[in-house]
Scaffold this active site. Sequence first.
Site, PDB file in Angstrom:
ATOM      1  N   GLY A  24      31.274  29.939  17.033  1.00  0.00           N
ATOM      2  CA  GLY A  24      31.030  31.249  17.646  1.00  0.00           C
ATOM      3  C   GLY A  24      32.161  32.244  17.444  1.00  0.00           C
ATOM      4  N   TYR A  34      31.019  29.670  24.799  1.00  0.00           N
ATOM      5  CA  TYR A  34      29.658  30.136  25.054  1.00  0.00           C
ATOM      6  C   TYR A  34      29.267  29.774  26.495  1.00  0.00           C
ATOM      7  CZ  TYR A  34      28.237  31.465  20.278  1.00  0.00           C
ATOM      8  OH  TYR A  34      28.074  32.098  19.067  1.00  0.00           O
ATOM      9  N   LYS A 220      24.799  34.297   7.194  1.00  0.00           N
ATOM     10  CA  LYS A 220      25.685  35.381   7.668  1.00  0.00           C
ATOM     11  C   LYS A 220      27.109  34.856   7.769  1.00  0.00           C
ATOM     12  CE  LYS A 220      25.501  37.366  11.944  1.00  0.00           C
ATOM     13  NZ  LYS A 220      24.678  38.018  12.976  1.00  0.00           N
ATOM     14  N   LYS A 222      31.170  35.813   8.984  1.00  0.00           N
ATOM     15  CA  LYS A 222      32.025  36.672   9.810  1.00  0.00           C
ATOM     16  C   LYS A 222      33.158  37.231   8.963  1.00  0.00           C
ATOM     17  CE  LYS A 222      29.947  36.044  13.697  1.00  0.00           C
ATOM     18  NZ  LYS A 222      29.437  37.136  14.529  1.00  0.00           N
ATOM     19  N   ASP A 250      29.302  40.269   9.197  1.00  0.00           N
ATOM     20  CA  ASP A 250      29.393  40.700  10.599  1.00  0.00           C
ATOM     21  C   ASP A 250      30.857  40.916  10.975  1.00  0.00           C
ATOM     22  OD1 ASP A 250      29.116  41.111  13.296  1.00  0.00           O
ATOM     23  OD2 ASP A 250      28.076  39.228  13.728  1.00  0.00           O
ATOM     24  N   ASN A 252      31.833  42.415  13.958  1.00  0.00           N
ATOM     25  CA  ASN A 252      32.005  42.391  15.421  1.00  0.00           C
ATOM     26  C   ASN A 252      32.901  43.506  15.953  1.00  0.00           C
ATOM     27  OD1 ASN A 252      31.218  39.344  14.757  1.00  0.00           O
ATOM     28  ND2 ASN A 252      30.596  39.851  16.847  1.00  0.00           N
ATOM     29  N   GLU A 276      27.234  44.162   9.837  1.00  0.00           N
ATOM     30  CA  GLU A 276      26.838  44.207  11.251  1.00  0.00           C
ATOM     31  C   GLU A 276      28.021  44.640  12.118  1.00  0.00           C
ATOM     32  OE1 GLU A 276      24.679  40.703  12.280  1.00  0.00           O
ATOM     33  OE2 GLU A 276      25.584  40.579  14.260  1.00  0.00           O
ATOM     34  N   GLU A 305      23.641  43.912  19.263  1.00  0.00           N
ATOM     35  CA  GLU A 305      23.923  42.846  20.224  1.00  0.00           C
ATOM     36  C   GLU A 305      24.760  43.334  21.406  1.00  0.00           C
ATOM     37  OE1 GLU A 305      26.065  40.445  17.175  1.00  0.00           O
ATOM     38  OE2 GLU A 305      27.501  40.054  18.754  1.00  0.00           O
ATOM     39  N   ASP A 328      18.627  42.079  21.714  1.00  0.00           N
ATOM     40  CA  ASP A 328      19.262  40.905  22.335  1.00  0.00           C
ATOM     41  C   ASP A 328      18.547  40.659  23.663  1.00  0.00           C
ATOM     42  OD1 ASP A 328      22.402  39.503  22.486  1.00  0.00           O
ATOM     43  OD2 ASP A 328      21.149  39.587  24.285  1.00  0.00           O
ATOM     44  N   HIS A 355      19.381  39.477  17.470  1.00  0.00           N
ATOM     45  CA  HIS A 355      20.640  38.747  17.621  1.00  0.00           C
ATOM     46  C   HIS A 355      20.380  37.477  18.420  1.00  0.00           C
ATOM     47  CE1 HIS A 355      24.353  37.959  20.143  1.00  0.00           C
ATOM     48  NE2 HIS A 355      24.742  37.686  18.917  1.00  0.00           N
ATOM     49  N   ALA A 356      21.006  36.367  17.994  1.00  0.00           N
ATOM     50  CA  ALA A 356      20.802  35.118  18.742  1.00  0.00           C
ATOM     51  C   ALA A 356      22.054  34.251  18.769  1.00  0.00           C
ATOM     52  CB  ALA A 356      19.637  34.339  18.146  1.00  0.00           C
ATOM     53  N   GLY A 357      23.210  34.844  18.439  1.00  0.00           N
ATOM     54  CA  GLY A 357      24.457  34.069  18.423  1.00  0.00           C
ATOM     55  C   GLY A 357      25.034  33.914  19.810  1.00  0.00           C
ATOM     56  N   GLU A 386      17.998  35.722  13.810  1.00  0.00           N
ATOM     57  CA  GLU A 386      19.207  34.910  13.692  1.00  0.00           C
ATOM     58  C   GLU A 386      18.991  33.516  14.307  1.00  0.00           C
ATOM     59  OE1 GLU A 386      22.640  36.514  15.700  1.00  0.00           O
ATOM     60  OE2 GLU A 386      23.998  35.251  14.525  1.00  0.00           O
TER      61      GLU A 386
HETATM   62  C1  LIG Z   1      30.953  35.660  20.055  1.00  0.00           C
HETATM   63  C2  LIG Z   1      29.659  35.442  19.366  1.00  0.00           C
HETATM   64  O1  LIG Z   1      29.629  34.182  18.745  1.00  0.00           O
HETATM   65  C3  LIG Z   1      29.381  36.518  18.305  1.00  0.00           C
HETATM   66  O2  LIG Z   1      30.266  36.341  17.223  1.00  0.00           O
HETATM   67  C4  LIG Z   1      27.952  36.398  17.864  1.00  0.00           C
HETATM   68  C5  LIG Z   1      27.548  37.405  16.849  1.00  0.00           C
HETATM   69  O3  LIG Z   1      28.159  38.408  16.606  1.00  0.00           O
HETATM   70  C6  LIG Z   1      26.307  37.158  16.109  1.00  0.00           C
HETATM   71  O4  LIG Z   1      25.722  36.092  16.268  1.00  0.00           O
HETATM   72  O5  LIG Z   1      25.919  38.053  15.377  1.00  0.00           O
HETATM   73 MG   LIG Z   2      26.938  39.815  15.472  1.00  0.00          MG
END
Ligand SMILES: C[C@H](O)[C@@H](O)CC(=O)C(=O)O
Ligand SMILES: [Mg+2]
Length: 443
Positions: A24, A34, A220, A222, A250, A252, A276, A305, A328, A355-357, A386
């Site tokens: 995460g 989480y 995806k 990061k 992504d 963030n 993203e 998200e 979300d 969004h589903a993270g 996601e």
């Molecule tokens: C903190 C979360 O894991 C975040 O990184 C989730 C996210 O941005 C996503 O799934 O897109």
């Molecule tokens: Mg994200």
Amino acid sequence: MVRGRISGLSVRDVRFPTSLGGHGSDAMHTDPDYSAAYVVLETDAGDGLKGYGITFTLGKGTEVVVCAVNALAHHVLHKDLKDIVGDFRAFYRQLTSDGQLRWIGPEKGVVHLATAAVLNAVWDLWAKQEGKPLWKLLVDMDPRTLLSCIDFRYITDVLTEEEAFEILQKGQVGKKEREEQMLVQGYPAYTTSCAWLGYSDDTLKQLCTEALKDGWTRFKVKVGADLQDDIRRCRLIRNTIGPEKTLMMDANQRWDVPEAVEWMSKLAEFKPLWIEEPTSPDDILGHAAISKALVPLGIGVATGEQCHNRVIFKQLLQAKALQFLQIDSCRLGSVNENLSVLLMAKKFEIPVCPHAGGVGLCELVQHLIIFDFISVSASLTNRMCEYVDHLHEHFKYPVVIEKASYMPPKDAGYSTEMKEDSVKKHQYPDGEVWKKLLAARGN
Ligand SMILES: C[C@H](O)[C@@H](O)CC(=O)C(=O)O
Ligand SMILES: [Mg+2]
């Protein structure tokens, strides 16, 4: 048939130590645990059914959301469920217009996350009483009833109730076939679980290779903390998955607007479909500027998200600030507010890619996007939901993924119920998982 009076509301602080494995992690949340504020509603109906609702949080933030849920509880307690869902728009507005709590919102932040947790529990209870999974409850609902759940305040300049009705009426055509299609094929998904920021290069490579074997075609990664790291990691992933597979990035919210454009011009060679959350989720015009600047590179902007509410989504759409809209299930005011965003997205013809993270987000949002396909968008073009491969084992009705697609849930409810044993173990700070961890940390 809806029945019973709400006789009890409890809320618990449930946390999973995901930060220990870097699961995460992203450029802004480097050590996320989480977590969820977990609400249970009981009724006096005598049928044994309860409503379970969550909102997704990270670690210590859960404490604050739990307080906000308790502050909202009096709106729900001792109410007849049929009065709540019989005029759901009024009930949504009652919750979001509380004269004292509104000041620390309105319809944003902690108090809105708490609203989502409570309303998610109400929707779960309603769907259970009707004996249907939530997506099916929505699909079978007549358009007028569905619209009576939505608060159109602040969005009528782009979507009136009558326009929304027309969208839903058009969505009736071919609905049965689309439901069949979902039941057979499921809703297409992408995975984020291979490439959290805290994962080593070896882990990235191994997880991408395994995901390919499991049939994943959309990934995806990061990005955003360090450009050279991003270039190395994106090259590694692109080389592993090959040129044809879909890659999203992504950040963030890590960058300023010019920085986002510059950074992405350096990552463009890896052919991302979208970037993203390139900058602050509140910066609508910033997103519009980034979107415009990235058109020549063939990169879209995705966000949502951390969008506070339907008003921000409305303006993002009006400003052409996003090419992929990410609802979300726990950030917005539950199903009620998400419905309004799905309808606005349809009007603007912007694909929704939820969004589903987070913990439980896959379980919930699959219902919304399956409903969207069957009753609203009628399209899978440029659309995917996601998926993150974490913590599903703690849910009583976990998601079912087949051939990289979400298979529609069959059990009644909103898939929000957690296993009691998991909740007990992960409750903070007294669950056995946390007792051990806190003792090891000397707390
Ligand atoms: C903190 C979360 O894991 C975040 O990184 C989730 C996210 O941005 C996503 O799934 O897109
Ligand atoms: Mg994200």
